[in-house]
Scaffold this motif. Structure first.
Motif, PDB file in Angstrom:
ATOM      1  N   VAL A  17       0.841  -1.200   0.000  1.00 17.95           N
ATOM      2  CA  VAL A  17       0.000   0.000   0.000  1.00 17.95           C
ATOM      3  C   VAL A  17       0.873   1.245   0.000  1.00 17.95           C
ATOM      4  O   VAL A  17       0.669   2.176  -0.774  1.00 17.95           O
ATOM      5  CB  VAL A  17      -0.935   0.019   1.223  1.00 17.95           C
ATOM      6  CG1 VAL A  17      -1.690   1.333   1.303  1.00 17.95           C
ATOM      7  CG2 VAL A  17      -1.907  -1.137   1.150  1.00 17.95           C
ATOM      8  N   GLY A  18       1.871   1.260   0.848  1.00 14.70           N
ATOM      9  CA  GLY A  18       2.742   2.424   0.919  1.00 14.70           C
ATOM     10  C   GLY A  18       3.448   2.447   2.252  1.00 14.70           C
ATOM     11  O   GLY A  18       3.363   1.500   3.022  1.00 14.70           O
ATOM     12  N   MET A  19       4.124   3.536   2.513  1.00 14.48           N
ATOM     13  CA  MET A  19       4.900   3.614   3.740  1.00 14.48           C
ATOM     14  C   MET A  19       4.377   4.705   4.648  1.00 14.48           C
ATOM     15  O   MET A  19       3.718   5.633   4.210  1.00 14.48           O
ATOM     16  CB  MET A  19       6.377   3.826   3.421  1.00 14.48           C
ATOM     17  CG  MET A  19       6.942   2.664   2.634  1.00 14.48           C
ATOM     18  SD  MET A  19       8.714   2.737   2.430  1.00 14.48           S
ATOM     19  CE  MET A  19       9.286   2.477   4.105  1.00 14.48           C
TER      20      MET A  19
ATOM     21  N   VAL B 102       3.001  -0.471   4.883  1.00 14.80           N
ATOM     22  CA  VAL B 102       1.658  -1.017   5.037  1.00 14.80           C
ATOM     23  C   VAL B 102       1.399  -1.963   3.866  1.00 14.80           C
ATOM     24  O   VAL B 102       1.607  -1.593   2.712  1.00 14.80           O
ATOM     25  CB  VAL B 102       0.609   0.110   5.036  1.00 14.80           C
ATOM     26  CG1 VAL B 102      -0.778  -0.453   5.246  1.00 14.80           C
ATOM     27  CG2 VAL B 102       0.939   1.151   6.078  1.00 14.80           C
TER      28      VAL B 102
ATOM     29  N   THR C  48      -1.477  -4.721   2.254  1.00 16.12           N
ATOM     30  CA  THR C  48      -2.757  -5.424   2.297  1.00 16.12           C
ATOM     31  C   THR C  48      -2.453  -6.892   2.084  1.00 16.12           C
ATOM     32  O   THR C  48      -1.918  -7.269   1.049  1.00 16.12           O
ATOM     33  CB  THR C  48      -3.684  -4.955   1.169  1.00 16.12           C
ATOM     34  OG1 THR C  48      -3.783  -3.542   1.234  1.00 16.12           O
ATOM     35  CG2 THR C  48      -5.054  -5.565   1.287  1.00 16.12           C
TER      36      THR C  48
ATOM     37  N   GLU D 255       1.244  -0.548  -4.653  1.00 19.91           N
ATOM     38  CA  GLU D 255       0.336  -1.313  -5.517  1.00 19.91           C
ATOM     39  C   GLU D 255       1.027  -2.538  -6.120  1.00 19.91           C
ATOM     40  O   GLU D 255       0.449  -3.208  -6.970  1.00 19.91           O
ATOM     41  CB  GLU D 255      -0.266  -0.466  -6.650  1.00 19.91           C
ATOM     42  CG  GLU D 255      -1.071   0.733  -6.189  1.00 19.91           C
ATOM     43  CD  GLU D 255      -2.375   0.357  -5.511  1.00 19.91           C
ATOM     44  OE1 GLU D 255      -3.184  -0.343  -6.124  1.00 19.91           O
ATOM     45  OE2 GLU D 255      -2.569   0.749  -4.348  1.00 19.91           O
TER      46      GLU D 255
END
Lengths: 124, 237
Positions: B12-14, B29, B31, B204
């Motif tokens: 997802v990203g940081m 993060v 998913t 993603e």
């Protein structure tokens, strides 16, 4: 910076809310900082002019500049840092830009900031 | 064969946060799941044992007919990211085809995991960027020779360039595994896993999470979060 992913924004919004008084760039603030010395913990006050505010979820920070024994000192505090105990706002300043980096080149009288008069909004 | 339970996920990203001392720390993060068990490979039929997991829905018209059969058997929608997790026969017993797995059944906060993903592609790069060569000198009359790698070998002996010689080429966009990453949080309700530090690839990007290969891990058992706490409490009394 690009807008963070919605999930990140949601998680960032979960940071415990901080109850700080509103202040702007140019204002003089007193930041109460928690300092750990070995076993002891004490609170130190850093007083100076806010020269920068950065936004962005729980990553926001602000920078305070003061002149200590004729040496310029700047400290950057994250808004959500547990080390920042309290912020008191002193005088409000009227400034015409968002980042007051020009103060670094100035000393003494030239480094003054005009006071901003805050009118009470409740005048029915 | 090394058996380590894992799940599939998507970066997802940081994010950053503060620890108890007030220092910043950074985490990623991811998913993770819900992953569907599409198939269980058996020694008799396939010659090895593994779990075949699927993650993230795919449009049906993008899936070919043989794959459609796999998804139909597991009674699930077509999946986009399908990978096998090698497990021992004993470990495979606790799963059934069509079962849905969530991160809280597999990972606990504090677990050490390996994360496999595809690194960000950097294109065709020279040796300075790709291998941190120092290049050559910029002054003293250097001419059209600044970022080269220099000599690539000797002369008549051995008369060839050794294999593995570092030269310009494609950098990134490659399968990369980061080992021994600590899980800081597992958010069961959102199917999120937060791990310390960075992981390969862009946001993603699909990633595979495994229990760490370099840690001794007992044979995997599904974690049943709610029931486990209920049974644990009376036992303690």
């Amino acid at each position: 910076m690009s807008t963070p992913h919605p999930i990140i924004q949601e998680l960032e919004a979960q940071s415990p809310a901080r109850d700080f008084p509103e202040f702007r760039v140019g204002d003089t603030v007193r930041v109460h900082v928690r300092i750990v010395e070995g076993q002891r913990e004490r609170v130190q006050v850093f007083e100076g002019v806010v020269i920068r505010r950065r936004r962005g979820g729980n990553r926001g920070s602000f920078t305070v500049r003061k002149v200590s024994y004729s040496v310029g000192v700047e400290r950057t505090f994250p808004f959500f840092s547990p080390r920042v105990e309290k912020i008191e706002v002193g005088s409000r300043g009227r400034v015409r830009r968002n980042r007051l980096y020009y103060l670094r080149q100035r000393t003494g009288k030239a480094a003054r900031i005009r006071a901003r008069i805050v009118r009470e909004k409740k005048k029915a | 064969m090394l058996h380590r339970m894992g799940l599939l996920g998507k970066k997802v990203g940081m994010m950053q946060d503060f620890d108890e001392k007030g220092d910043w720390f950074t985490y990623t993060v991811i998913t993770v799941g819900p992953c569907v068990v599409l198939d269980i490979k058996t020694k008799e039929r396939d010659g090895y044992t593994a779990l075949k997991l699927g993650f993230d829905d795919q449009k049906p018209h993008r899936v070919n007919r043989p794959d459609m059969g796999v998804f139909a058997k597991a009674d699930t929608t077509p999946k986009r990211y399908v990978r096998e997790i090698r497990l021992s026969a004993e470990e495979c017993v606790q799963f059934e085809v069509g079962q849905t797995l969530t991160p809280d059944q597999v990972f606990r906060p504090g677990d050490t995991i390996d994360v496999t993903g595809t690194s960000k592609g950097k294109g065709f790069q020279g040796v300075m960027k790709r291998y941190h060569f120092r290049g050559t000198r910029a002054t003293h009359g250097s001419h059209e020779y600044f970022r080269h790698g220099g000599s690539i070998g000797c002369r008549l002996t051995p008369g060839r360039v050794y294999k593995g010689r570092k030269m310009p080429g494609q950098m990134g966009n490659k399968r990369v595994t980061m080992q021994n990453i600590a899980i800081s949080k597992v958010l069961a309700d959102k199917n999120l896993v937060l791990v310390n530090g960075g992981i390969p690839g862009s946001a993603e990007g699909y990633v595979m999470l495994h229990h760490a290969a370099k840690r001794l891990v007992p044979a995997f058992k599904l974690i049943q979060p709610k029931q486990a706490t209920e049974t644990a409490e009376p036992a303690a009394e």
